[in-house]
Every structure is written in structure tokens, then in C-alpha cells.
Enzyme design. Structure first.
Site, PDB file in Angstrom:
ATOM      1  CG  ASN A  42     -25.984  22.633  14.414  1.00  0.00           C
ATOM      2  OD1 ASN A  42     -26.509  23.523  13.758  1.00  0.00           O
ATOM      3  ND2 ASN A  42     -26.674  21.783  15.152  1.00  0.00           N
ATOM      4  CD  GLU A  44     -27.522  17.243  14.887  1.00  0.00           C
ATOM      5  OE1 GLU A  44     -27.746  17.894  15.914  1.00  0.00           O
ATOM      6  OE2 GLU A  44     -28.340  16.438  14.394  1.00  0.00           O
ATOM      7  CB  CYS A  53     -20.084  23.125  17.272  1.00  0.00           C
ATOM      8  SG  CYS A  53     -20.236  21.796  18.477  1.00  0.00           S
ATOM      9  CD  GLU A  55     -20.473  27.267  18.903  1.00  0.00           C
ATOM     10  OE1 GLU A  55     -20.844  26.394  18.087  1.00  0.00           O
ATOM     11  OE2 GLU A  55     -20.809  27.269  20.103  1.00  0.00           O
ATOM     12  CB  CYS A  86     -19.800  22.199  23.291  1.00  0.00           C
ATOM     13  SG  CYS A  86     -18.645  21.907  21.938  1.00  0.00           S
ATOM     14  CB  CYS A  89     -16.840  25.251  20.490  1.00  0.00           C
ATOM     15  SG  CYS A  89     -17.660  24.371  19.138  1.00  0.00           S
TER      16      CYS A  89
HETATM   17 ZN   LIG Z   1     -19.246  23.133  20.102  1.00  0.00          ZN
END
Ligand SMILES: [Zn+2]
Length: 136
Positions: A42, A44, A53, A55, A86, A89
Site C-alpha cells: 500500500n 498512502e 492498495c 493488491e 477493499c 481492489c
Molecule cells: Zn484495496
């Protein structure tokens, strides 16, 4: 490649995650159908909605290398059980991964939660250009 090896590859990149706001680091390792592995973390951003993210980072790296067929995704974090991917994703994965993609999730407890893309995201949004043109 077995599940434990792919989870280990995902764990190795956890320290590389850029998560100064949430301090919630996630690592992902995506296995292609021909045996290559692409990893992501990830990343940010101070504008939190722009966070990428792990993924999606792994998927983007694979696509940039010309890979579009996948068999297994490992996602790990430092909490007990590991993170569910999430919604964003799940939708992005559905662009390249059919319902048979296997997803494995693990945290520091070491338990492995296994599910298929079908379980994770049974009703993806699909842009059907042909259908739209028929409705005009
Ligand atoms: Zn995600």
C-alpha cells in the site's frame, strides 16, 4: 508455487509499505498463470483517497510487465488475521481475474483464509459496450 511460499513473498515486502497515516501496512503477491510473481504494497497519500492498495499495486506491476492472467493472490498484513481486499481492489481485480482466481489472506497469527474471486466479488460491474449500443 505453493500458498505458503507466496504468502512469504507478500510478507517480505510489508516493510516497504508507505503507510505513515494509518500505520497499517499491507503486502500482496500475485502469481501469474505462467509462474511469475508480482508484488505490491500500500502507498498512502496525504490526500487519503488517493491511496493505492497493495493488491492494485501488484496488479499494475504485472500488467505493466505484460501479464494479464493470474492464478493466486496472497494478501498479508501485520494484524491478527490479515486484510480483506477493499471494494475498489475487488472491482479492479475483476477486470483481469475470473471467478476462479484463488485469494489467500493471512496476518501475524499465520492462519490462512482462502476464497475464490467468485466468493470475494460475485457481482462485478462490467461495462458492456455492445449492450449499450443495442439499447440506443
Ligand atoms: Zn484495496
Amino acid at each position: 508455487m505453493d500458498e505458503r511460499k507466496l504468502l512469504q513473498l507478500a510478507r517480505e515486502v510489508l516493510p516497504l509499505a508507505y503507510a505513515p497515516y494509518s500505520e497499517y501496512r499491507v503486502g500482496a503477491a500475485l502469481l501469474t498463470s505462467d509462474g511469475q510473481v508480482f508484488r505490491g504494497v500500500n502507498v498512502e497519500n496525504s490526500s487519503l483517497g488517493l491511496t493505492i492498495c497493495a493488491e492494485r499495486a501488484a496488479l499494475a506491476a504485472a500488467v505493466a510487465a505484460g501479464c494479464r492472467s493470474f492464478s493466486l493472490l496472497a494478501v498479508v498484513s501485520e494484524d491478527e488475521l490479515g486484510p480483506w481486499p477493499c471494494g475498489a481492489c475487488r472491482q479492479v481485480l475483476s477486470e483481469f481475474c475470473d471467478e476462479n482466481l484463488k485469494v489467500i489472506i493471512s496476518g501475524k497469527k499465520g492462519e490462512i483464509r482462502r476464497l475464490s474471486m467468485k466468493d470475494l466479488f460475485p457481482y462485478p460491474f462490467i461495462f458492456d459496450k455492445e449492450k449499450l449500443s443495442q439499447e440506443k
